[in-house]
Scaffold this motif. Structure first.
Motif, PDB file in Angstrom:
ATOM      1  N   THR A   1       7.906 -34.173  19.993  1.00  0.00           N
ATOM      2  CA  THR A   1       8.067 -35.425  19.966  1.00  0.00           C
ATOM      3  C   THR A   1       6.874 -36.012  18.539  1.00  0.00           C
ATOM      4  O   THR A   1       7.384 -36.936  17.849  1.00  0.00           O
ATOM      5  CB  THR A   1       6.916 -35.816  20.900  1.00  0.00           C
TER       6      THR A   1
ATOM      7  N   GLY B   1       4.755 -30.271  24.632  1.00  0.00           N
ATOM      8  CA  GLY B   1       5.764 -31.598  24.556  1.00  0.00           C
ATOM      9  C   GLY B   1       6.042 -32.149  23.555  1.00  0.00           C
ATOM     10  O   GLY B   1       6.444 -32.832  22.636  1.00  0.00           O
TER      11      GLY B   1
ATOM     12  N   GLU C   1      16.160 -33.734  18.276  1.00  0.00           N
ATOM     13  CA  GLU C   1      16.465 -34.594  18.852  1.00  0.00           C
ATOM     14  C   GLU C   1      16.754 -34.433  20.105  1.00  0.00           C
ATOM     15  O   GLU C   1      16.791 -35.441  21.774  1.00  0.00           O
ATOM     16  CB  GLU C   1      16.272 -35.527  18.081  1.00  0.00           C
ATOM     17  N   GLN C   2      18.275 -34.127  20.658  1.00  0.00           N
ATOM     18  CA  GLN C   2      19.143 -34.182  21.765  1.00  0.00           C
ATOM     19  C   GLN C   2      18.290 -33.552  22.448  1.00  0.00           C
ATOM     20  O   GLN C   2      18.824 -33.671  23.814  1.00  0.00           O
ATOM     21  CB  GLN C   2      20.334 -33.746  21.023  1.00  0.00           C
TER      22      GLN C   2
ATOM     23  N   SER D   1      15.090 -32.734  23.022  1.00  0.00           N
ATOM     24  CA  SER D   1      13.709 -33.012  23.152  1.00  0.00           C
ATOM     25  C   SER D   1      12.735 -33.952  24.501  1.00  0.00           C
ATOM     26  O   SER D   1      11.840 -33.853  24.525  1.00  0.00           O
ATOM     27  CB  SER D   1      13.449 -33.865  21.928  1.00  0.00           C
ATOM     28  N   SER D   2      13.901 -34.536  24.852  1.00  0.00           N
ATOM     29  CA  SER D   2      13.652 -35.113  26.861  1.00  0.00           C
ATOM     30  C   SER D   2      13.094 -34.172  27.423  1.00  0.00           C
ATOM     31  O   SER D   2      12.331 -34.228  28.480  1.00  0.00           O
ATOM     32  CB  SER D   2      14.070 -36.163  27.316  1.00  0.00           C
ATOM     33  N   HIS D   3      14.444 -33.229  27.575  1.00  0.00           N
ATOM     34  CA  HIS D   3      14.459 -31.991  28.376  1.00  0.00           C
ATOM     35  C   HIS D   3      13.292 -31.194  28.116  1.00  0.00           C
ATOM     36  O   HIS D   3      12.798 -30.931  29.212  1.00  0.00           O
ATOM     37  CB  HIS D   3      15.720 -31.198  28.226  1.00  0.00           C
TER      38      HIS D   3
ATOM     39  N   VAL E   1      10.471 -32.144  26.346  1.00  0.00           N
ATOM     40  CA  VAL E   1       8.924 -32.968  27.030  1.00  0.00           C
ATOM     41  C   VAL E   1       8.803 -33.029  29.199  1.00  0.00           C
ATOM     42  O   VAL E   1       8.047 -32.823  29.213  1.00  0.00           O
ATOM     43  CB  VAL E   1       9.278 -34.400  26.695  1.00  0.00           C
ATOM     44  N   SER E   2      10.100 -33.122  29.683  1.00  0.00           N
ATOM     45  CA  SER E   2      10.112 -32.919  31.531  1.00  0.00           C
ATOM     46  C   SER E   2       9.249 -32.208  31.835  1.00  0.00           C
ATOM     47  O   SER E   2       8.405 -31.857  33.036  1.00  0.00           O
ATOM     48  CB  SER E   2      11.532 -33.499  31.352  1.00  0.00           C
TER      49      SER E   2
END
Length: 467
Positions: free
Chosen positions: A460, A456, A437-438, A440-442, A444-445
């Motif tokens: 998610t 991505g 989770e830490q 995950s945004s990277h 997806v980007s």
């Protein structure tokens, strides 16, 4: 004739051949400012075309072995070795008899060579690595041996039980569980490999040994041979994961052609030695070492790189004297007289080091003042032998190092046989939910930037908000 930087047509001369001495040519690079490409073109090499000719023949051999299996092997054994062969597997009793009949002095020498090689090989195995990149985020690298290897030991003009050691010991140190060995059948020994080779294999506990030579052995290992019938004595040969071992141009070519089907160590072809020497070197030792490798094969390469014209002349005299009285005199003279051998005259040590790196020798001896310091500056060599008391012959037999080394300039990008030849590095990724989770945004980007949105979404989806 002037040598220009991009058109390396070095000044060459050849000492006339005599009944006693070889025609050892001279390549004079003094006064030239050469690029790497220019140096590579200038240093002595085997004539072009040989490799292409070998490739055509080897392709036919590989196709025959793949298509007709043991039938092709039988035909090739008769054609190349003069041996009529029912099945190439060496019986267990022949291995045991060879060891029982081994000269005690040779056995003692083999045992000492094995002991030293094992100590060095055991120290080579890399450690597994675990890296914690965050709480619950661990990436590991684990070294795992390949499942099965095929080891080739050449025959022909000499007998190489030392190559059994050099192939087998690092494979055992790596933890390989299935080891097969091949060596050419010998008409003088009832169609089996030389008994000293069989004895060395038995000494190391190798039970699967085949009387197969040349490119056909490489093909049999790479593709396997189906069983010839239900009889256990006509069992097939299972394909291997890695093929290693030295050999002539045909063996080296076969290894290159099967690379990708199996792993290989390197293109370990006909032997070569280069010696970087200055005025402090002893001409008799330089000549003795050049001849030691020339006796392997008429195509063997022996190259002296020096900034001392006086040393070059003294070495030539020693070559003539030693070539006349060595056992394999004709073979040595032919090797030393070939286009692959000669003296390279350089301006100074700097140009000498550059020439060595351009040549990328299988064996490189350093016979200069501060030999250890000069050796530390070399970047391209299969193995480096430092000073007067580290001749290539030491590495051939009892240094503890491995003598299966890259030839023909391939030392610029490949290594000699070692434990890692038989290992694979497997990466293991073990992340917890929080750790994923830490980042995950990277993920997806980056997935979006590469227009791979499903990458991505695979992340998610684990948190209840994927498509």
């Amino acid at each position: 004739m002037t040598l220009t930087p991009e058109s390396p047509q070095s000044t060459e001369s050849t000492v006339p051949s005599t009944a006693a001495g070889p025609a050892f040519r001279t390549v004079d690079l003094r006064g030239q400012r050469l690029s790497l490409a220019g140096l590579r073109a200038a240093v002595p090499r085997a004539q072009t075309g040989t490799r292409a000719d070998a490739e055509e023949k080897v392709l036919d051999i590989i196709a025959g072995v793949r298509g007709r299996g043991f039938e092709a092997l039988r035909e090739l054994a008769l054609q190349f070795d003069g041996v009529e062969q029912e099945h190439p597997r060496v019986p267990a009793e022949a291995l045991q008899a060879a060891l029982a009949g081994l000269d005690p002095a040779v056995r003692a020498a083999l045992e000492e060579s094995i002991r030293r090689a094992r100590r060095f090989a055991d120290a080579q195995r890399p450690a597994d690595t675990d890296v914690e990149l965050g709480d619950g985020a661990v990436v590991s690298q684990n070294w795992v041996p390949v499942g099965r290897v095929g080891l080739y030991v050449p025959g022909g003009l000499a007998v190489y039980p030392s190559s059994v050691i050099m192939n087998v010991v690092p494979a055992l140190a790596a933890g390989v569980e299935s080891i097969a060995l091949a060596s050419p059948p010998q008409k003088d020994f009832g169609g089996l490999p030389h008994p000293t080779i069989l004895a060395a294999a038995c000494l190391l506990g190798i039970e699967e040994v085949y009387a197969i030579g040349g490119a056909q052995a490489i093909a049999a290992f790479a593709y396997g041979i189906p069983a010839a019938g239900a009889d256990e004595n006509r069992a097939g040969i299972d394909p291997v994961d890695v093929v290693t071992g030295p050999g002539n141009i045909f063996v080296a070519t076969a290894k290159r052609l099967v690379k990708g089907v199996v792993g290989i160590d390197s293109e370990a072809g006909t032997t070569e030695i280069a010696i970087l020497a200055d005025a402090t070197a002893q001409p008799d030792l330089v000549a003795a070492d050049l001849i030691s490798q020339a006796e392997h094969d008429p195509k063997a390469a022996s190259v002296l790189i020096t900034d001392s014209e006086e040393l070059a002349a003294a070495v030539q005299e020693e070559l003539e004297r030693r070539a006349a009285r060595t056992k394999h005199s004709a073979r040595v003279r032919e090797a030393l007289s070939g286009p692959q051998s000669g003296v390279v005259l350089v301006d100074d040590l700097e140009q000498g080091i550059a020439a060595c790196d351009a040549y990328a020798a299988e064996h490189l001896e350093i016979m200069t003042a501060d030999a250890a310091g000069v050796a530390a500056r070399i970047r391209n060599a299969g193995a480096i032998f430092v000073g007067d008391y580290s001749p290539v012959s030491l590495g051939d037999y009892c240094a503890g190092s491995n003598h299966v080394l890259p030839t023909s300039g391939t030392a610029a990008f490949s290594s000699g046989l070692n434990v890692t030849t038989f290992l694979r590095a497997i990466q293991v990724i073990n992340y917890s939910r929080t750790a994923l989770e830490q980042v995950s945004s990277h993920i997806v980007s980056l997935a979006g930037a590469e227009d791979l949105p499903a990458h991505g979404e695979a992340v998610t989806a684990r948190f209840g908000n994927g498509s």
